[in-house]
Design a protein around this motif. Structure first.
Motif, PDB file in Angstrom:
ATOM      1  N   GLU A   1       0.813  -1.209   0.000  1.00 34.86           N
ATOM      2  CA  GLU A   1       0.000   0.000   0.000  1.00 34.86           C
ATOM      3  C   GLU A   1       0.851   1.267   0.000  1.00 34.86           C
ATOM      4  O   GLU A   1       0.330   2.360  -0.098  1.00 34.86           O
ATOM      5  CB  GLU A   1      -0.962  -0.005   1.195  1.00 34.86           C
ATOM      6  N   SER A   2       2.157   1.140   0.132  1.00 33.05           N
ATOM      7  CA  SER A   2       3.054   2.294   0.125  1.00 33.05           C
ATOM      8  C   SER A   2       4.096   2.109  -0.970  1.00 33.05           C
ATOM      9  O   SER A   2       5.197   1.618  -0.722  1.00 33.05           O
ATOM     10  CB  SER A   2       3.750   2.439   1.486  1.00 33.05           C
ATOM     11  N   PRO A   3       3.772   2.476  -2.211  1.00 30.56           N
ATOM     12  CA  PRO A   3       4.717   2.247  -3.310  1.00 30.56           C
ATOM     13  C   PRO A   3       5.947   3.124  -3.240  1.00 30.56           C
ATOM     14  O   PRO A   3       6.944   2.845  -3.893  1.00 30.56           O
ATOM     15  CB  PRO A   3       3.887   2.557  -4.556  1.00 30.56           C
ATOM     16  N   VAL A   4       5.889   4.207  -2.452  1.00 32.42           N
ATOM     17  CA  VAL A   4       7.064   5.056  -2.244  1.00 32.42           C
ATOM     18  C   VAL A   4       7.311   5.162  -0.749  1.00 32.42           C
ATOM     19  O   VAL A   4       6.450   5.619   0.003  1.00 32.42           O
ATOM     20  CB  VAL A   4       6.865   6.470  -2.831  1.00 32.42           C
ATOM     21  N   VAL A   5       8.468   4.702  -0.313  1.00 33.08           N
ATOM     22  CA  VAL A   5       8.849   4.784   1.099  1.00 33.08           C
ATOM     23  C   VAL A   5      10.284   5.286   1.175  1.00 33.08           C
ATOM     24  O   VAL A   5      11.181   4.705   0.562  1.00 33.08           O
ATOM     25  CB  VAL A   5       8.755   3.408   1.807  1.00 33.08           C
ATOM     26  N   ALA A   6      10.482   6.367   1.893  1.00 35.29           N
ATOM     27  CA  ALA A   6      11.827   6.923   2.081  1.00 35.29           C
ATOM     28  C   ALA A   6      12.106   7.084   3.560  1.00 35.29           C
ATOM     29  O   ALA A   6      11.208   7.421   4.341  1.00 35.29           O
ATOM     30  CB  ALA A   6      11.948   8.280   1.380  1.00 35.29           C
ATOM     31  N   GLU A   7      13.344   6.840   3.929  1.00 39.15           N
ATOM     32  CA  GLU A   7      13.730   6.956   5.339  1.00 39.15           C
ATOM     33  C   GLU A   7      15.085   7.644   5.450  1.00 39.15           C
ATOM     34  O   GLU A   7      16.066   7.228   4.825  1.00 39.15           O
ATOM     35  CB  GLU A   7      13.807   5.577   5.993  1.00 39.15           C
ATOM     36  N   GLY A   8      15.113   8.715   6.231  1.00 42.18           N
ATOM     37  CA  GLY A   8      16.368   9.362   6.595  1.00 42.18           C
ATOM     38  C   GLY A   8      17.160   9.950   5.447  1.00 42.18           C
ATOM     39  O   GLY A   8      18.394   9.990   5.502  1.00 42.18           O
TER      40      GLY A   8
ATOM     41  N   VAL B   1      18.526  18.518   1.551  1.00 36.04           N
ATOM     42  CA  VAL B   1      17.556  17.608   2.160  1.00 36.04           C
ATOM     43  C   VAL B   1      18.171  17.084   3.441  1.00 36.04           C
ATOM     44  O   VAL B   1      19.298  16.579   3.446  1.00 36.04           O
ATOM     45  CB  VAL B   1      17.202  16.454   1.209  1.00 36.04           C
ATOM     46  N   ASP B   2      17.437  17.205   4.536  1.00 37.30           N
ATOM     47  CA  ASP B   2      18.003  16.953   5.860  1.00 37.30           C
ATOM     48  C   ASP B   2      17.158  15.939   6.626  1.00 37.30           C
ATOM     49  O   ASP B   2      16.150  16.289   7.240  1.00 37.30           O
ATOM     50  CB  ASP B   2      18.084  18.278   6.633  1.00 37.30           C
ATOM     51  N   ASP B   3      17.533  14.653   6.543  1.00 37.01           N
ATOM     52  CA  ASP B   3      16.922  13.584   7.329  1.00 37.01           C
ATOM     53  C   ASP B   3      15.406  13.512   7.101  1.00 37.01           C
ATOM     54  O   ASP B   3      14.608  13.584   8.040  1.00 37.01           O
ATOM     55  CB  ASP B   3      17.219  13.788   8.817  1.00 37.01           C
ATOM     56  N   VAL B   4      15.010  13.343   5.847  1.00 35.68           N
ATOM     57  CA  VAL B   4      13.593  13.329   5.476  1.00 35.68           C
ATOM     58  C   VAL B   4      13.098  11.893   5.336  1.00 35.68           C
ATOM     59  O   VAL B   4      13.721  11.074   4.659  1.00 35.68           O
ATOM     60  CB  VAL B   4      13.364  14.095   4.158  1.00 35.68           C
ATOM     61  N   SER B   5      11.958  11.612   5.959  1.00 33.68           N
ATOM     62  CA  SER B   5      11.274  10.323   5.817  1.00 33.68           C
ATOM     63  C   SER B   5       9.830  10.578   5.402  1.00 33.68           C
ATOM     64  O   SER B   5       9.194  11.523   5.878  1.00 33.68           O
ATOM     65  CB  SER B   5      11.301   9.541   7.134  1.00 33.68           C
ATOM     66  N   LEU B   6       9.314   9.741   4.512  1.00 34.19           N
ATOM     67  CA  LEU B   6       7.934   9.910   4.061  1.00 34.19           C
ATOM     68  C   LEU B   6       7.440   8.649   3.378  1.00 34.19           C
ATOM     69  O   LEU B   6       8.223   7.764   3.038  1.00 34.19           O
ATOM     70  CB  LEU B   6       7.811  11.104   3.105  1.00 34.19           C
ATOM     71  N   THR B   7       6.130   8.578   3.182  1.00 36.20           N
ATOM     72  CA  THR B   7       5.510   7.563   2.350  1.00 36.20           C
ATOM     73  C   THR B   7       4.513   8.250   1.417  1.00 36.20           C
ATOM     74  O   THR B   7       4.051   9.356   1.688  1.00 36.20           O
ATOM     75  CB  THR B   7       4.755   6.498   3.167  1.00 36.20           C
ATOM     76  N   ALA B   8       4.191   7.583   0.303  1.00 31.66           N
ATOM     77  CA  ALA B   8       3.142   8.043  -0.599  1.00 31.66           C
ATOM     78  C   ALA B   8       2.192   6.886  -0.835  1.00 31.66           C
ATOM     79  O   ALA B   8       2.618   5.760  -1.073  1.00 31.66           O
ATOM     80  CB  ALA B   8       3.730   8.532  -1.921  1.00 31.66           C
ATOM     81  N   ARG B   9       0.908   7.170  -0.776  1.00 38.68           N
ATOM     82  CA  ARG B   9      -0.104   6.114  -0.829  1.00 38.68           C
ATOM     83  C   ARG B   9      -0.461   5.727  -2.261  1.00 38.68           C
ATOM     84  O   ARG B   9      -0.429   6.543  -3.165  1.00 38.68           O
ATOM     85  CB  ARG B   9      -1.377   6.578  -0.105  1.00 38.68           C
ATOM     86  N   THR B  10      -0.867   4.460  -2.420  1.00 41.94           N
ATOM     87  CA  THR B  10      -1.356   3.982  -3.707  1.00 41.94           C
ATOM     88  C   THR B  10      -2.640   4.707  -4.087  1.00 41.94           C
ATOM     89  O   THR B  10      -3.533   4.894  -3.259  1.00 41.94           O
ATOM     90  CB  THR B  10      -1.638   2.472  -3.641  1.00 41.94           C
TER      91      THR B  10
END
Length: 239
Positions: free
Chosen positions: A9-16, A32-41
């Protein structure tokens, strides 16, 4: 040991994610400074922020166009940050679409050939039915034999969108997709992109400074001085 695969369900996942640019004679700039995020389907995620906030650099990191100094990115279950250049290029062709603000169309190729170029470079056959459906949906079915110079700005942007989504990627990244369009053309393009996301399960990540684009998105991540600000920033927990 294989890389852990994020949930589907999270096709894009980024950490740190961290990225610092260094130039001789200048102080380092941490874009870019220690960014984490997800993007939903099936959702539109907008990354907003003023000029110089790092949002375009973040988009390039997520799409595998830049390498982070630290952190990880998964797109469609593949960890981009572990790949060599050849494999990364293949994954970008197969799993990632990118819509550039300046369109980046080949001036000597027809609209059709611009759309199919990434698929053909990957050695795959063009799905003619999907191409026809996309062209019809985007309103360019009667413009496929025209060169970019024979198209309006809105039509060129629609060609760029078709190129990005023809291969059925896991995610499409768009850098200021309405920046070169008038308000009418921008609204029409947003309606089309939103329809592709919501009706066909496309995951769309958009960088914008336009409040109208942010208001249209399903999720909004605000960026300032290289960091995501506020509750909109989703913190994944990759093993």
């Amino acid at each position: 040991m294989p890389s852990p695969v994020p949930p589907p369900e999270s096709p894009v996942v980024a950490e740190g994610l961290t990225k610092t640019f260094r130039r001789a004679g200048h102080s380092p700039v941490r874009a870019v400074d220690d960014v984490s995020l997800t993007a939903r389907t099936g959702a539109v995620t907008a990354i907003t922020g003023p000029s110089g906030s790092g949002k375009t650099t973040l988009l390039q990191l997520l799409a595998g166009l830049e390498r982070p100094d630290a952190g990880r990115v998964h797109v469609g279950g593949v960890e981009l940050t572990r790949l060599g250049e050849r494999r990364l290029a293949a994954v970008r062709r197969q799993r990632i679409g990118f819509v550039f603000q300046a369109f980046n169309l080949m001036p000597s190729l027809s609209a059709r050939d611009n759309i199919t170029l990434p698929v053909e470079l990957d050695g795959r056959a063009v799905d003619e039915d999907r191409l026809a459906q996309l062209a019809e949906r985007l309103g360019i079915a009667d413009r496929l034999d025209h060169l970019p110079s024979e198209l309006s700005g809105g039509q060129q942007q629609r060609v760029a969108v078709a190129r990005a989504v023809l291969a059925d990627p896991a995610v499409v990244f768009a850098d200021e997709p309405t920046g070169a369009l008038d308000r009418h053309a921008a609204t029409a393009l947003l309606d089309l992109l939103g329809g592709l996301a919501h009706d066909h399960g496309l995951t769309l990540v958009v960088v914008t400074h336009d409040p109208g684009v942010a208001a249209w998105a399903d999720d909004v991540l605000a960026m300032d001085e290289g960091r995501l600000a506020g509750a909109a920033a989703v913190q994944p927990a990759l093993p």
